[in-house]
Design an enzyme around this catalytic site. Structure first.
Site, PDB file in Angstrom:
ATOM      1  N   ASP A 328       0.996  -1.125  -0.016  1.00 33.43           N
ATOM      2  CA  ASP A 328      -0.257  -0.156   0.271  1.00 33.43           C
ATOM      3  C   ASP A 328       0.660   1.236   0.983  1.00 33.43           C
ATOM      4  O   ASP A 328       1.457   1.273   0.502  1.00 33.43           O
ATOM      5  CB  ASP A 328      -0.415  -0.076   1.106  1.00 33.43           C
ATOM      6  CG  ASP A 328      -1.953   0.866   1.739  1.00 33.43           C
ATOM      7  OD1 ASP A 328      -3.013   1.472   0.296  1.00 33.43           O
ATOM      8  OD2 ASP A 328      -2.092   1.423   2.472  1.00 33.43           O
ATOM      9  N   GLU A 357       1.750   0.294  -4.982  1.00 34.00           N
ATOM     10  CA  GLU A 357       1.310   0.758  -5.802  1.00 34.00           C
ATOM     11  C   GLU A 357       1.624   2.601  -5.256  1.00 34.00           C
ATOM     12  O   GLU A 357       1.426   3.327  -4.506  1.00 34.00           O
ATOM     13  CB  GLU A 357      -0.351   0.997  -4.196  1.00 34.00           C
ATOM     14  CG  GLU A 357      -1.601   2.405  -4.695  1.00 34.00           C
ATOM     15  CD  GLU A 357      -2.120   2.421  -3.567  1.00 34.00           C
ATOM     16  OE1 GLU A 357      -3.281   2.389  -3.993  1.00 34.00           O
ATOM     17  OE2 GLU A 357      -1.990   2.243  -2.272  1.00 34.00           O
TER      18      GLU A 357
END
Ligand code: CA
Length: 612
Positions: A328, A357
């Protein structure tokens, strides 16, 4: 009487009588890791006043670190693989030569080939699941007395009761659709008072949220998935924890968290890392500022924190048999820590694929983070894969924008793919059309099923690793986060519509589900899609043509956005098609002659497997 005394005595000697249960993380480890060091976090009232000791062949207590808070101890162990057998030993904590506490530590045997485990590759197709919203396999865990938030299914931001058992129960669906990897958004404990279902406010890095199930269930899900050829990709968060994390009430040190006594928020400027003109203050704020008030920013520059996070990831890979990792908010943690973390994972698991990400449409900025990229400022990244946000954005623009003279339409996509020259390995990017954070594909494309099929054809036939969001195969809708992550039909007892069985699906949903299944499964049987080169041609007349080819086969793909059928002369593609005269229309199974122009139906893809 004598027996009773003995029981009491042995109970006392076994240490069960100690006043407090220590928290030790990681709670166990393994013999045979590449890196022989292990650092334990020990938490207990005034534990820093105790002197820890242990006695186990091959294991040495090398260093004890005390921090600002006397309720913590950090123990550096050295595990000599050549001399250490799996087994249990006691770590004794002594004050004035008296044992005041103890912890029984266990070193386990690793699974065979754990280090060389396989991970997801371009040969896989990833299915993204938000576990609170996929299937409620156990209504008994919808409310857990020890956790703050219960189920309010009517609230799009509330918990809906989906769980690991729900995913496990429906692995056959995922398998039947042809997916070979599942990326689940985090299932670790998120004991926040509200808005906790998404999983990104972790309050315990070592335990699955009891509303999702147990650690054991997570492991079983992974094992059952592996038997079906499905890898589990764990979503990991290093930037922040949840504000209700257990350590927030009693921090080891002030610098465990950034801005712990005076919150500042991140500026979200993802360019600061590579911007040659960047102001130091902006650079610091990106990584040290908090995401939101409920997500305290972890200070990975603290080496104890860095170790904690690295070991936590290895623990989950080893414990649950993971087949991949999604990270993330990759640019937000300390960038040197992220390099150290990825490097350590690569040392322990050379084949492990990790997708980060970096949510930005600029391919130069995404490429900066990929392993193998030579960066001007000298930063060396170890991250193997990234989410291809630039292509996602270009794909939607290509399908929704009109083609004009030398601009627009498919030229967005054509021009964007040319940026692959910037990547160290474009074939290892994850290609997607929607995910849990952006509008459902069906909404992005104006609820136009034809355009959705064109988009998914691209995702499943372009270079890279395809990823589909759960429910995209059903034209699921959603604008807000809560709607995007709405409940998968059939996952809840009493659902009128059941996508697992097909009951109650609208014809357009049946058609999309069958389309996705057909293409996903077809891709699995055709390695040229995962290993072949891609050559594409300057888009003309609202159509985009590309060929995937290598010694394993050749596939021609045409995306026709026109409202009319397109008659396509194949002469311009002869250099790559060679002398082949026959092909098969993958979607219909019909044989196609390559000697004359082929007809591409209006607003449809045409995929031709070339026969030699
Ligand atoms: Ca449940």
């Amino acid at each position: 009487m004598k027996t009773k005394l003995l029981i009491i005595l042995s109970f006392f000697l076994s240490g069960e009588m100690f006043a407090q249960q220590l928290r030790v993380e990681p709670a166990n480890w393994w013999v045979g890791m590449q890196v022989p060091q292990l650092q334990l976090l020990v938490y207990g009232k005034d534990i820093a006043a105790a002197r820890p000791q242990l006695n186990y062949p091959g294991v040495t207590l090398q260093r004890v670190t005390r921090v600002e808070n006397s309720n913590y101890l950090f123990l550096d162990l050295f595990i000599d693989n050549a001399r250490t057998a799996p087994g249990k030993f006691d770590i004794l904590f002594q004050k004035n030569n008296k044992t005041v506490n103890k912890y029984t530590y266990e070193l386990l045997q690793r699974q065979p080939n754990s280090s060389s485990r396989a991970s997801f590759t371009p040969a896989d197709i990833i299915y993204l699941i938000t576990p609170d919203r996929f299937a409620n396999g156990d209504t008994a865990n919808d409310r857990v007395a020890s956790l703050k938030e219960g189920v309010t299914r009517a609230d799009e931001n509330g918990r809906h009761g989906g769980d690991l058992k729900g995913v496990t129960d429906h692995l056959d669906y995922v398998h039947d659709m042809g997916f070979t990897a599942i990326w689940m958004t985090p299932a670790l404990q998120n004991d926040q008072p509200d808005y906790s279902y998404h999983g990104y406010s972790i309050t315990d890095f070592y335990n699955i949220d009891a509303r999702m199930g147990t650690n054991q269930q997570y492991k079983e899900l992974s094992e059952k998935a592996a038997r079906l050829g499905i890898k589990i990709v764990m979503d990991m968060v290093f930037n922040h924890c949840g504000s209700e994390h257990w350590w927030m009430k009693d921090l080891p040190s002030k610098d465990w968290i950034n801005y712990s006594d005076n919150i500042r928020y991140t500026n979200h400027r993802k360019t600061v890392t590579m911007d040659p003109h960047v102001a130091k203050s902006d650079s610091v704020l990106l990584s040290d500022g908090w995401f939101v008030k409920t997500m305290p920013d972890l200070n990975q520059k603290n080496p104890l924190m860095a170790n904690y996070l690295i070991q936590n990831s290895i623990w989950w890979i080893e414990y649950a048999g993971l087949g991949g990792i999604r990270v993330d908010t990759y640019p937000y943690p300390d960038m040197n820590f992220m390099a150290d973390w990825t490097k350590r994972i690569a040392v322990e698991y050379p084949n492990m694929n990790i997708v980060g990400e970096v949510w930005i449409d600029n391919p130069g900025i995404v490429a900066y983070w990929q392993r193998g990229k030579k960066n001007q400022n000298g930063y060396v990244s170890w991250l193997p894969s990234l989410m291809d946000f630039p292509v996602q954005s270009a794909l939607i623009k290509a399908l929704t924008g009109e083609e004009k003279y030398n601009a627009g339409g498919f030229l967005y996509l054509y021009d964007m793919l040319a940026n692959d020259f910037q990547y160290a390995n474009a074939d290892n990017l994850v290609v997607f059309a929607d995910n849990h954070d952006i509008r459902r594909l069906y909404d992005q494309l104006g609820k136009d099923e034809d355009l959705v099929k064109l988009a998914l054809t691209f995702v499943l036939t372009s270079r890279g690793i395809p990823q589909l969001m759960y429910g995209t195969e059903l034209n699921m809708e959603g604008q807000t986060d809560g709607q995007i992550r709405s409940d998968f039909p059939g996952g809840w007892p009493g659902d009128a519509v059941n996508a697992f069985t097909g009951k109650g699906l609208l014809p357009a949903q049946q058609s999309m589900q069958a389309f996705v299944k057909k293409l996903v499964r077809w891709r699995q049987g055709h390695p040229v899609l995962s290993t072949g080169k891609l050559v594409h041609y300057r888009p003309l007349k609202e159509a985009y043509v590309y060929i995937r080819y290598n010694e394993k086969g050749r596939v021609l793909v045409v995306l026709n956005k026109n409202k009319a059928d397109l008659s396509l002369d194949l002469a311009p593609y002869r250099a790559e098609l060679g002398a082949a005269r026959q092909g098969v229309d993958v979607l219909t199974g019909n044989s196609i002659s390559l000697d004359r122009p082929v007809t591409v139906p209006a607003r449809s893809p045409l995929i031709i497997e070339i026969m030699n």
